[in-house]
Design an enzyme around this catalytic site. Structure first.
Site, PDB file in Angstrom:
ATOM      1  CG  ASP A 159      23.871  42.613  14.035  1.00  8.30           C
ATOM      2  OD1 ASP A 159      24.899  42.127  14.542  1.00  8.30           O
ATOM      3  OD2 ASP A 159      23.318  42.146  13.033  1.00  8.30           O
ATOM      4  CE  LYS A 168      23.140  40.574  21.439  1.00 11.57           C
ATOM      5  NZ  LYS A 168      22.641  41.006  20.113  1.00 11.57           N
ATOM      6  CB  ALA A 212      28.116  36.617  18.318  1.00 14.05           C
ATOM      7  N   GLY A 213      29.171  39.048  16.759  1.00 14.48           N
ATOM      8  CA  GLY A 213      30.240  40.032  16.684  1.00 14.48           C
ATOM      9  C   GLY A 213      29.880  41.169  17.607  1.00 14.48           C
ATOM     10  CG  HIS A 214      29.231  41.180  21.372  1.00 16.04           C
ATOM     11  ND1 HIS A 214      29.064  40.598  22.604  1.00 16.04           N
ATOM     12  CD2 HIS A 214      28.129  40.868  20.665  1.00 16.04           C
ATOM     13  CE1 HIS A 214      27.907  39.964  22.630  1.00 16.04           C
ATOM     14  NE2 HIS A 214      27.331  40.112  21.464  1.00 16.04           N
ATOM     15  CD  GLN A 247      23.794  34.633  17.397  1.00  8.07           C
ATOM     16  OE1 GLN A 247      23.509  33.835  18.255  1.00  8.07           O
ATOM     17  NE2 GLN A 247      25.042  34.847  17.033  1.00  8.07           N
ATOM     18  CG  LEU A 306      16.870  58.600  19.588  1.00 11.40           C
ATOM     19  CD1 LEU A 306      15.620  57.908  19.048  1.00 11.40           C
ATOM     20  CD2 LEU A 306      16.555  59.283  20.914  1.00 11.40           C
TER      21      LEU A 306
HETATM   22  P1  IMP Z   1      24.002  31.148  11.651  1.00  6.69           P
HETATM   23  O1  IMP Z   1      23.832  31.563  13.067  1.00  6.69           O
HETATM   24  O2  IMP Z   1      25.377  31.417  11.100  1.00  6.69           O
HETATM   25  O3  IMP Z   1      23.556  29.730  11.408  1.00  6.69           O
HETATM   26  O4  IMP Z   1      23.017  32.061  10.753  1.00  6.69           O
HETATM   27  C1  IMP Z   1      21.604  31.956  10.866  1.00  6.69           C
HETATM   28  C2  IMP Z   1      20.957  33.330  10.714  1.00  6.69           C
HETATM   29  O5  IMP Z   1      21.293  34.123  11.842  1.00  6.69           O
HETATM   30  C3  IMP Z   1      21.428  34.133   9.501  1.00  6.69           C
HETATM   31  O6  IMP Z   1      20.325  34.916   9.045  1.00  6.69           O
HETATM   32  C4  IMP Z   1      22.499  35.040  10.064  1.00  6.69           C
HETATM   33  O7  IMP Z   1      22.660  36.209   9.298  1.00  6.69           O
HETATM   34  C5  IMP Z   1      21.909  35.341  11.418  1.00  6.69           C
HETATM   35  N1  IMP Z   1      22.921  35.695  12.424  1.00  6.69           N
HETATM   36  C6  IMP Z   1      23.752  34.876  13.080  1.00  6.69           C
HETATM   37  N2  IMP Z   1      24.514  35.549  13.944  1.00  6.69           N
HETATM   38  C7  IMP Z   1      24.140  36.828  13.864  1.00  6.69           C
HETATM   39  C8  IMP Z   1      24.533  38.011  14.562  1.00  6.69           C
HETATM   40  O8  IMP Z   1      25.385  38.010  15.457  1.00  6.69           O
HETATM   41  N3  IMP Z   1      23.899  39.149  14.189  1.00  6.69           N
HETATM   42  C9  IMP Z   1      22.912  39.172  13.241  1.00  6.69           C
HETATM   43  N4  IMP Z   1      22.519  38.097  12.577  1.00  6.69           N
HETATM   44  C10 IMP Z   1      23.118  36.932  12.887  1.00  6.69           C
END
Ligand code: IMP
Length: 445
Positions: A25, A28, A51-53, A236, A344
């Site tokens: 987060d 990117k 992920a989320g962009h 991530q 910032l």
């Molecule tokens: P998973 O990837 O769903 O297995 O989650 C494992 C850890 O990674 C957890 O703490 C999630 O909150 C974190 N996580 C996975 N994808 C993201 C992301 O895109 N942004 C922030 N944290 C993430």
């Protein structure tokens, strides 16, 4: 324009990796968007729809989980590499959603070797997190870990399997009884999965995606040979890396720049620039140690001003001061050549800003990122304090437009990182960016 941009345009530096230096987060999506004019290919190399962009194009906001953000530019070919785990339902929904908004998705290609997230992976992720209760990882429950586990066990389905009815059925007939038994053991209350129904759904996904399943590694290599600029877009961040984060509170893939090699199909010596992305403070989603976490009203204020809610899960992100201990580690392990600093502007209005420069662990001062998550959990941050600034900085476009205290804070971060900060983002729009430093890459980086 930074050194990277100039070199990219000249064709001399054709493979750039964008990598998160914190817990994900970091923004990117905006960085990819900013560089998009100079690139022809954008490749996702790991992770999945966890992920989320978020990309803002004028008044339009696009939230993408799987399709690389390059899709929004007609000159870019977006690729999903073999290191990504693909939930075909998410991919199809995203392609359809984009098409409905007039975005041409016909260029999107997904690797034949990318593993498929099946419904049983999502069920396993949910059931095991539910069983662990408060001791869970706090995953996004998208089936990421179980899909990567099956990949490592060599029982996973790959995208190419969706095109081969016979192989697909044979694999599922072997696998599904085990999955059903495992789901019962995990306490899942869902009905057992039926092979016939899974085969039918999977063949439907294959039919829909047939024209888009390809050998993306060959596409990447051909593009590099042709001198095209290829951007590898990490999901991530470094501190969620399976090998370099605070295990087990990590994701199941390698977001670090090296992951672009294995998951994107590029050799280490072909990568010519690594741009690290970080925010002016930190956030973390899910469980795990977080030395600089702020649980007071300053943290609340940063979360509100910074809209720190997960794109995928909607969860309020944990918020904290900037932590330079993992920053140094992240710069090294990714061989970061330059940094883009985001958000910032969110720190405007805070009287004094703290920056963690070392930890105290068991009475000792520690400046290196501890190898064990348990040590990180015992770390007490040692802070330096910086005077804040009260004015909004959204309209700043050059370093001289920033208040002196904001400039000092950026300079301190660059000096702790040991590499230049080239761009500083002061708002969500593409134009809300300060070009900070266009020095060439430091020798040896
Ligand atoms: P998973 O990837 O769903 O297995 O989650 C494992 C850890 O990674 C957890 O703490 C999630 O909150 C974190 N996580 C996975 N994808 C993201 C992301 O895109 N942004 C922030 N944290 C993430």
């Amino acid at each position: 324009m930074s050194g990277e941009h100039e070199r990219a345009r000249g064709g001399g530096m054709p493979a750039t990796v964008i990598v998160g230096l914190q817990w994900g987060d970091e923004g990117k999506g905006k960085a990819t968007d900013f560089l998009s004019e100079q690139v022809r290919w954008v490749v996702r190399y790991q992770g999945g729809d966890n992920a989320g962009h978020t990309i803002m194009l004028g008044p339009e906001v696009f939230k993408l989980h799987l399709v690389p953000s390059g899709v929004l530019y007609p000159h870019i070919v977006p690729l999903i590499g073999p290191g990504v785990v693909v939930n075909p339902m998410t991919l199809i929904a995203e392609l359809d959603g984009l098409a409905e908004r007039g975005v041409d998705t016909s260029r999107v290609r997904v690797s034949h070797a990318a593993h498929v997230i099946m419904p049983y992976h999502v069920a396993e992720d949910r059931a095991s997190e539910a069983r662990l209760g408060g001791a869970g990882i706090g995953t996004t429950r998208r089936g990421i870990g179980p899909a990567y586990a099956d990949r490592a066990l060599r029982v996973g389905l790959r995208m190419e399997d969706l095109l081969d009815a016979r192989a697909l059925r044979a694999k599922l007939e072997r696998l599904v009884p085990d999955k059903n038994a495992r789901l019962v053991r995990l306490g899942s209350e869902g009905a057992p999965l039926a092979v016939d129904a899974l085969v039918e759904s999977a063949l439907g996904w294959g039919e829909r995606l047939r024209g888009q399943i390809a050998d993306t590694t060959t596409l990447v290599q051909d593009a590099l040979r042709a001198g095209d600029h290829v951007l590898f877009e990490g999901a991530q961040g470094t501190l969620l890396d399976l090998d370099h984060g605070s295990y087990p509170y990590v994701t199941s893939s390698n977001p670090v720049a090296g992951g672009a090699c294995t998951g994107g199909g590029v050799g280490p010596l072909q990568v010519t620039a690594v741009i690290g992305i970080m925010k002016a403070y930190t956030t973390r989603v899910g469980a795990g140690p977080y030395p600089t976490e702020l649980t007071d009203e300053i943290g609340e204020g940063i979360a509100t001003r910074g809209h720190e809610y997960g794109t995928t899960t909607g969860r309020r992100r944990r918020v904290g001061w900037f932590d330079a201990v993992p920053l140094r580690y992240a710069v090294d392990v990714n061989s970061v050549s330059s940094i883009i600093l985001n958000k910032l502007d969110i720190l405007s209005g805070i009287d004094s800003i703290r920056l963690c420069v070392a930890y105290e662990i068991d009475g000792r001062r520690v400046e290196r990122w501890p190898a064990s998550g348990e040590e990180v959990a015992r770390a007490v941050p040692i802070y330096e304090t910086f005077p804040g600034w009260s004015e909004e900085i959204h309209t700043a476009r050059t370093p001289g437009d920033l208040p002196p205290n904001a400039r000092s804070y950026v300079a301190a971060l660059a000096s702790l990182a040991g590499v230049p900060i080239t761009l500083v983002s002061v708002g969500p729009e593409r134009t809300q960016t300060v070009t900070f430093d266009s020095r060439p890459l430091a020798a040896g980086r």
